[in-house]
Design a protein around this motif. Structure first.
Motif, PDB file in Angstrom:
ATOM      1  N   MET A  89       1.387  10.737  -6.656  1.00  0.00           N
ATOM      2  CA  MET A  89       2.580  11.462  -7.073  1.00  0.00           C
ATOM      3  C   MET A  89       2.187  12.747  -7.791  1.00  0.00           C
ATOM      4  O   MET A  89       1.144  12.817  -8.445  1.00  0.00           O
ATOM      5  N   HIS A 114       0.827  -1.216   0.000  1.00  0.00           N
ATOM      6  CA  HIS A 114       0.000   0.000   0.000  1.00  0.00           C
ATOM      7  C   HIS A 114       0.859   1.263   0.000  1.00  0.00           C
ATOM      8  O   HIS A 114       0.497   2.251  -0.618  1.00  0.00           O
ATOM      9  N   PHE A 115       1.976   1.183   0.702  1.00  0.00           N
ATOM     10  CA  PHE A 115       2.888   2.330   0.757  1.00  0.00           C
ATOM     11  C   PHE A 115       3.329   2.712  -0.661  1.00  0.00           C
ATOM     12  O   PHE A 115       3.272   3.877  -1.061  1.00  0.00           O
ATOM     13  N   TYR A 116       3.760   1.706  -1.415  1.00  0.00           N
ATOM     14  CA  TYR A 116       4.232   1.968  -2.775  1.00  0.00           C
ATOM     15  C   TYR A 116       3.086   2.404  -3.686  1.00  0.00           C
ATOM     16  O   TYR A 116       3.200   3.386  -4.427  1.00  0.00           O
ATOM     17  N   TYR A 148       4.970  16.568 -11.868  1.00  0.00           N
ATOM     18  CA  TYR A 148       6.324  16.361 -12.400  1.00  0.00           C
ATOM     19  C   TYR A 148       6.783  14.920 -12.218  1.00  0.00           C
ATOM     20  O   TYR A 148       7.459  14.360 -13.078  1.00  0.00           O
ATOM     21  N   ARG A 163       5.224  12.826 -14.899  1.00  0.00           N
ATOM     22  CA  ARG A 163       5.862  13.108 -16.200  1.00  0.00           C
ATOM     23  C   ARG A 163       7.241  12.428 -16.276  1.00  0.00           C
ATOM     24  O   ARG A 163       7.621  11.883 -17.303  1.00  0.00           O
ATOM     25  N   LEU A 164       7.935  12.488 -15.152  1.00  0.00           N
ATOM     26  CA  LEU A 164       9.264  11.883 -15.087  1.00  0.00           C
ATOM     27  C   LEU A 164       9.195  10.368 -15.290  1.00  0.00           C
ATOM     28  O   LEU A 164       9.987   9.789 -16.039  1.00  0.00           O
ATOM     29  N   ASP A 183       0.049   3.672  -3.009  1.00  0.00           N
ATOM     30  CA  ASP A 183      -0.478   4.999  -2.658  1.00  0.00           C
ATOM     31  C   ASP A 183       0.480   6.103  -3.092  1.00  0.00           C
ATOM     32  O   ASP A 183       0.070   7.147  -3.602  1.00  0.00           O
ATOM     33  N   SER A 184       1.760   5.839  -2.858  1.00  0.00           N
ATOM     34  CA  SER A 184       2.759   6.855  -3.202  1.00  0.00           C
ATOM     35  C   SER A 184       2.751   7.140  -4.700  1.00  0.00           C
ATOM     36  O   SER A 184       2.789   8.290  -5.130  1.00  0.00           O
ATOM     37  N   PHE A 185       2.698   6.092  -5.489  1.00  0.00           N
ATOM     38  CA  PHE A 185       2.708   6.289  -6.938  1.00  0.00           C
ATOM     39  C   PHE A 185       1.411   6.946  -7.421  1.00  0.00           C
ATOM     40  O   PHE A 185       1.438   7.812  -8.296  1.00  0.00           O
ATOM     41  N   ILE A 234      10.869   8.014 -18.119  1.00  0.00           N
ATOM     42  CA  ILE A 234      11.687   6.831 -17.788  1.00  0.00           C
ATOM     43  C   ILE A 234      11.166   5.600 -18.532  1.00  0.00           C
ATOM     44  O   ILE A 234      11.937   4.830 -19.102  1.00  0.00           O
TER      45      ILE A 234
END
Lengths: 68, 505
Positions: free
Chosen positions: A16, A7-9, A19, A22-23, A11-13, A27
């Motif tokens: 986000m 969930h940490f990953y 920028y 877009r980054l 939710d973070s994504f 990538i």
């Protein structure tokens, strides 16, 4: 525990900023160009195209290095 | 039949171009990670919100730089297999082991902790969060060790043994590969210059805010951290540079002679502080007596061989001529060919004989590929001027950082327009010094891919020059476009500035 990390990953994504997104897009484009285009069509392993086994590869390189 | 020199030149140009792109971002990541970790620590220790916002801003720029650098190095590995297949096979697993460790460390440490560092604000404990920042910094620096070890091995092939049956080098001592003097010096000199570069990046961005009269207190805070970190790094760059010169004198004397434009060796050898290179004669200019002997041998009476001594030999100092080494190298190559024939026919007596000849002459193996002894001389002018400009910039950085630290101590930095402007320009000079150092290391060691063992002319694949030219320009266009897009994001974040609600505008 694993669920929390997941969930940490996620939710973070998802949250986000502009920028960051877009980054990540850049990538992903870069990785696609590298692995799906450049590696496949332009950067083939030279020895793999010439030889099938390690023995053949070593003989090929020995011939290359010792040719008069 | 391809034009070999053209193929080698294009393959080298492509590798240089790729490394140049890669080396824009990597050194910044190495040093920037520590600067961010330090700022983060100050925030956790003080609980001061201003430091939180300062850390968050620089962390954001670190993330952009980190992301831009992702995978730019992979193209170098592609090139090993395509353009440099003889070398890739010959080098065996020497590259494989360090690069595998790099991959594992990079994946587990960087990928795991960089996410916690970037996304952890308010979601993990402060202590765990700041630990993630430090582990990210340590992880990025640890992963850099391995690629630098691989490069150091090419300059000083220690800890390995050549296997004539497979035509590959095999590792016999992992410790000797990892802890060779060349590897240790290369790693330390490279990471300290990376820290210096990152410091100048922070200083330059902060100086830009001062020029624009924005976020002055934020800029002063950032510059203070970067100046102290940069000053320590610049001193260590000089110290490790001295150790590197001593090591180069022992392992790559031709490179040292080219760095100093020294054709005729001598005792009490002078160091050219500022000068110009002459064709086939010693460089002229302002000399510091005895200093080159001290740097190269740690003895003012020490003999430093010049290019002519290394080419023609010097009996007094037990230096063999290149002609002798070429004869020895040809013996090794012929024995290698004959060994393989004997191996294929199962003639064990001949095998033992040829293997002995090969191994007795292996240290000169690479010289057997040359037709003319002049081929072993690197481009002297490029090496000399790159080295001297790099050293001059190194001393300038120390003096400049001391000066701006003094101005900050007196609280006069922001009023001193010259100091602020030079702070902004500093990032370009730091990049210049970084790239010059790389040119000295890599151009100065030509014509070798592996010192004394394999020249670039024997390392390339038997491919058409046109293929390399196509991929060179393809790479140039694609990566320039991506670079512009990525730098655009970085500049937008800088232009927007930090989020300091309770501080100055």
């Amino acid at each position: 525990m694993l669920k929390k990390i997941w969930h940490f990953y996620i939710d973070s994504f998802l949250h986000m900023g502009k920028y960051g997104k877009r980054l990540f897009l850049i990538i992903l484009i870069k990785l696609f160009i590298l692995f799906a285009i450049l590696k496949v069509f332009f950067f083939q392993d030279f020895l793999n195209t010439k030889c099938k086994t390690d023995k053949q590869k070593s003989e090929y390189v020995i011939n290359q290095l010792t040719k008069p | 039949m391809h034009d070999l020199s053209t193929l080698v030149d294009w393959s080298r140009a492509q590798f240089a171009l790729t490394a140049l792109y890669h080396w824009i971002f990597v050194p910044l990541t190495l040093g920037f990670s520590f600067i961010v970790a330090m700022m983060h620590t100050i925030y956790v220790k003080t609980g001061d919100e201003k430091w939180k916002e300062t850390t968050k801003f620089w962390m954001k720029l670190f993330a952009v730089n980190f992301a831009i650098g992702v995978a730019t190095g992979i193209i170098l590995e592609f090139q090993f297999g395509t353009n440099w297949s003889n070398y890739s096979w010959f080098v065996g697993d020497i590259f494989g082991a360090p690069l595998a460790i790099e991959g594992i460390l990079a994946f587990f440490l960087e990928s795991t902790f960089v996410a916690v560092m970037l996304f952890g604000w308010g979601r993990v404990s402060k202590k765990f969060h700041v630990t993630a920042s430090w582990l990210t910094a340590i992880g990025t620096n640890l992963s850099a060790i391995w690629i630098l070890i691989a490069n150091a091995w090419m300059q000083d092939p220690a800890g390995t043994k050549f296997n004539p049956e497979t035509a590959r080098n095999e590792m016999v001592s992992f410790a000797n590969v990892v802890f060779s003097e060349t590897a240790v010096n290369k790693f330390l000199h490279t990471i300290f210059q990376a820290y210096l570069l990152a410091s100048f990046f922070v200083i330059a961005v902060a100086a830009w805010y001062i020029i624009k009269n924005r976020h002055i207190l934020f800029a002063k805070r950032s510059i203070l951290i970067a100046t102290v970190f940069g000053l320590l790094a610049s001193i260590m760059v000089a110290v490790t540079g001295d150790a590197s010169a001593y090591n180069v004198a022992k392992k790559q004397p031709m490179k040292l002679a080219a760095m100093e434009g020294l054709y005729n060796g001598r005792t009490h050898a002078h160091l050219i502080a500022v000068g110009i290179v002459k064709n086939n004669d010693d460089a002229v200019g302002f000399k510091i007596p005895g200093l080159l002997s001290i740097l190269a041998t740690h003895d003012v009476n020490g003999f430093v061989p010049g290019i002519n001594d290394l080419l023609n030999g010097n009996q007094k100092y037990n230096i063999p001529s290149i002609d002798e080494r070429m004869v020895s190298g040809k013996l090794a190559i012929n024995a290698f060919r004959d060994y393989k024939k004997a191996f294929n026919t199962g003639d064990t007596t001949s095998m033992a004989l040829y293997k002995k000849t090969l191994m007795d002459n292996y240290k000169n193996f690479g010289y057997g590929f040359f037709k003319n002894k002049s081929e072993v001389v690197p481009p002297v002018k490029i090496t000399f001027y790159s080295f001297h400009l790099m050293v001059a910039l190194g001393f300038y950085f120390i003096a400049f950082l001391l000066w701006i630290l003094y101005l900050q101590y007196k609280d006069k930095f922001t009023q001193n327009k010259l100091a602020v402007k030079l702070s902004f320009i500093g990032i370009f000079l730091a990049y210049l010094a970084t790239e010059l150092g790389w040119i000295v290391a890599e151009v100065g060691r030509q014509p070798w891919t592996i010192q004394d063992i394999l020249p670039v002319s024997a390392s390339t694949s038997d491919i058409a020059v046109g293929n390399v030219q196509i991929t060179f320009f393809l790479f140039l266009i694609i990566f320039t476009a991506l670079l512009i897009a990525e730098l655009g994001i970085m500049f937008k974040i800088i232009k927007k500035g930090p989020n300091l609600k309770n501080e100055e505008a």
